[in-house]
Design a protein around this motif. Sequence first.
Motif, PDB file in Angstrom:
ATOM      1  N   GLU A  64       0.936  -1.171  -0.095  1.00 21.28           N
ATOM      2  CA  GLU A  64      -0.064   0.243   0.001  1.00 21.28           C
ATOM      3  C   GLU A  64       0.887   1.194  -0.042  1.00 21.28           C
ATOM      4  O   GLU A  64       0.841   2.129  -0.680  1.00 21.28           O
ATOM      5  N   LYS A  65       1.825   1.357   0.883  1.00 24.53           N
ATOM      6  CA  LYS A  65       2.761   2.325   0.935  1.00 24.53           C
ATOM      7  C   LYS A  65       3.534   2.522  -0.526  1.00 24.53           C
ATOM      8  O   LYS A  65       3.651   3.729  -0.934  1.00 24.53           O
ATOM      9  N   ILE A  66       3.999   1.395  -1.044  1.00 33.40           N
ATOM     10  CA  ILE A  66       4.779   1.710  -2.246  1.00 33.40           C
ATOM     11  C   ILE A  66       3.930   2.014  -3.308  1.00 33.40           C
ATOM     12  O   ILE A  66       4.396   2.878  -4.217  1.00 33.40           O
ATOM     13  N   PHE A  67       2.599   1.413  -3.509  1.00 37.19           N
ATOM     14  CA  PHE A  67       1.750   2.209  -4.538  1.00 37.19           C
ATOM     15  C   PHE A  67       1.320   3.406  -4.516  1.00 37.19           C
ATOM     16  O   PHE A  67       0.881   4.075  -5.191  1.00 37.19           O
TER      17      PHE A  67
ATOM     18  N   ASP B 119       5.558  -9.772 -11.933  1.00 39.84           N
ATOM     19  CA  ASP B 119       5.691 -10.273 -13.439  1.00 39.84           C
ATOM     20  C   ASP B 119       6.389  -9.410 -14.329  1.00 39.84           C
ATOM     21  O   ASP B 119       6.412  -8.596 -14.553  1.00 39.84           O
ATOM     22  N   PRO B 120       7.503 -10.074 -14.817  1.00 42.28           N
ATOM     23  CA  PRO B 120       8.618  -9.616 -15.655  1.00 42.28           C
ATOM     24  C   PRO B 120       7.963  -9.110 -17.202  1.00 42.28           C
ATOM     25  O   PRO B 120       8.537  -8.559 -17.763  1.00 42.28           O
ATOM     26  N   ILE B 121       6.557  -9.667 -17.496  1.00 39.87           N
ATOM     27  CA  ILE B 121       6.144  -9.323 -18.624  1.00 39.87           C
ATOM     28  C   ILE B 121       5.275  -7.998 -18.493  1.00 39.87           C
ATOM     29  O   ILE B 121       5.407  -6.864 -19.112  1.00 39.87           O
ATOM     30  N   TYR B 122       4.034  -8.141 -17.843  1.00 39.50           N
ATOM     31  CA  TYR B 122       3.175  -7.041 -17.866  1.00 39.50           C
ATOM     32  C   TYR B 122       3.422  -5.854 -16.914  1.00 39.50           C
ATOM     33  O   TYR B 122       3.268  -4.878 -17.325  1.00 39.50           O
ATOM     34  N   PHE B 123       3.893  -6.446 -15.702  1.00 39.53           N
ATOM     35  CA  PHE B 123       4.268  -5.472 -14.811  1.00 39.53           C
ATOM     36  C   PHE B 123       5.392  -4.501 -15.179  1.00 39.53           C
ATOM     37  O   PHE B 123       5.324  -3.189 -15.061  1.00 39.53           O
TER      38      PHE B 123
ATOM     39  N   LYS C 170       7.967   0.137 -14.794  1.00 35.14           N
ATOM     40  CA  LYS C 170       9.176  -0.434 -14.468  1.00 35.14           C
ATOM     41  C   LYS C 170       9.810   0.059 -12.982  1.00 35.14           C
ATOM     42  O   LYS C 170      10.620  -0.921 -12.225  1.00 35.14           O
ATOM     43  N   MET C 171       9.658   1.250 -12.697  1.00 29.07           N
ATOM     44  CA  MET C 171      10.296   1.722 -11.396  1.00 29.07           C
ATOM     45  C   MET C 171       9.746   1.008 -10.422  1.00 29.07           C
ATOM     46  O   MET C 171      10.175   0.423  -9.405  1.00 29.07           O
ATOM     47  N   ARG C 172       8.374   0.634 -10.040  1.00 23.22           N
ATOM     48  CA  ARG C 172       7.649  -0.132  -9.283  1.00 23.22           C
ATOM     49  C   ARG C 172       8.060  -1.666  -9.147  1.00 23.22           C
ATOM     50  O   ARG C 172       8.072  -2.084  -8.239  1.00 23.22           O
ATOM     51  N   TRP C 173       8.194  -1.988 -10.471  1.00 28.26           N
ATOM     52  CA  TRP C 173       8.573  -3.433 -10.886  1.00 28.26           C
ATOM     53  C   TRP C 173      10.132  -3.686 -10.045  1.00 28.26           C
ATOM     54  O   TRP C 173      10.282  -4.543  -9.367  1.00 28.26           O
ATOM     55  N   PHE C 174      10.995  -2.681 -10.370  1.00 26.69           N
ATOM     56  CA  PHE C 174      12.103  -2.704  -9.479  1.00 26.69           C
ATOM     57  C   PHE C 174      12.090  -2.389  -7.967  1.00 26.69           C
ATOM     58  O   PHE C 174      12.629  -3.425  -7.168  1.00 26.69           O
TER      59      PHE C 174
ATOM     60  N   ASN D  80      12.935   4.747  -2.530  1.00 28.96           N
ATOM     61  CA  ASN D  80      11.350   4.248  -2.400  1.00 28.96           C
ATOM     62  C   ASN D  80      11.239   2.958  -1.213  1.00 28.96           C
ATOM     63  O   ASN D  80      10.003   3.126  -1.081  1.00 28.96           O
ATOM     64  N   LEU D  81      12.157   2.360  -0.742  1.00 29.41           N
ATOM     65  CA  LEU D  81      12.138   1.364   0.062  1.00 29.41           C
ATOM     66  C   LEU D  81      11.934   1.957   1.361  1.00 29.41           C
ATOM     67  O   LEU D  81      11.597   1.510   2.697  1.00 29.41           O
TER      68      LEU D  81
END
Lengths: 153, 295
Positions: free
Chosen positions: A148-151, B44-48, B53-57, B105-106
């Motif tokens: 939730e926080k990340i999104f 998921d490496p395809i759609y996500f 891409k940043m949130r994927w990382f 981000n983390l």
Amino acid sequence: MKKINYEFREKLNQTLGGFSHNYCYQCGACVADCPAHRFLPEFNPRAIILQALYGFEEELIGPDSMIWNCTNCYNCYERCPQAVNPIEVIIALKNMCREKGTNPPSVDNIIERVKSSGVTVTKTELVKRRRQELGLPEFEINCSDDLEKIFNK
Amino acid sequence: MQVMPFWGCMIPLKYPQMESAVRYSLTKLEIELVDDSRFSCCPDPIYFKAGDKMRWFTLAARNIAIAEERGLDIITMCSGCTATLCEVNHHLKHDEKLRDKINENLKSIGREYKGSIRVRHLVTMLRDDVGLEKIADSVKYRLENIKIAIHYGCHLLKPSEIMNVEDPLVPKILAELIRVTGATPVNHQEYLMCCGKACQEQQLSLNMSHAVFQSVADSEADCLGLICPTCFDSFDLGQLRVNRNFSKKFEIPVIYYFQLLALAQGASLENVGIKFHKIMPEEFIKRLNTTLVTA
């Protein structure tokens, strides 16, 4: 005659993974080993990279773009003598599609599922029963607070 | 030996027979699995990856950071999870700028990516850390009369500079792992083909799968062996679609490698959930049963 779109080129250059096409010398090694091209000749990674060099926005990130037929196999990444990594440029273009709102709905669906449940596959009673039958513990996912926080960032 | 299994989404929530087989096999090899329910989708490496891409990382880095907290390596059982987690781990280890951005981000969730662990597909870990000899020693019933057509899939081996498993043009890891079960790996024309799952146009996906089915049918193999639940999806359930689309009658059983290994190690057909497969001809079950009984 079509004109080079410098603005789009620059935007792609600034996108994560979207710069290496500038090293392409159009040899076509990527095409020879592309399984999507083998069965759908209109899909051509060399041609996509050329369009990227010209900055042809509509062809690349318009609603009818061919890029969504890339099968993500990474053969082009292996073959390219110039380390262009066509697939990564295609992925950068796909991210630009999402910004523009021209991506296929499957992309939003997957992201939405991860956002709401942490996973891409819906939990079903059928699989729950199968897990019990196989003697497996219930599959738990405890990531919602973090996600939730990340999104929402 | 302790490792953290990253089950992903497809295996635990769609094909739990794969999880069951892996747990069985690894117990026999004295590998302890340290589960953690805090993992999310890889993602998921395809759609996500194509959409954000940043949130994927960031999400992948979060998953890796959870394993780092425990000081354990991650093993993946799905080639999609392998693709995401290996790629993100590689880039964040080598690109300081990107790592700083992701760690920013983390911060909001009180985590940090350090780059202190390895992520590998389970088959790679078995080959490199356990060794073929020890796996062979764990085999109780050698699957002598089973011929297996190999399907490598894409993301175990490529991109090779990141995956670092072996040359993706002449791979042999799955042939080696099949051989130690006593079964015979069969090279077929399309063994390096993609399953086609990621293409947008369905006909294109079906054409790719069809090429694989025809190639397996033209070989002497009894079944198709693979290591990824997404490829499994394309070839088990997908075989019904291909048969309809091409008016064909392929009936090729598809087996996840660890189901085979578990059977060879003494698991029953029930233990590895054979009955949950869409395509499972009687003849193949008979053949498996004969092997497991006469051995």
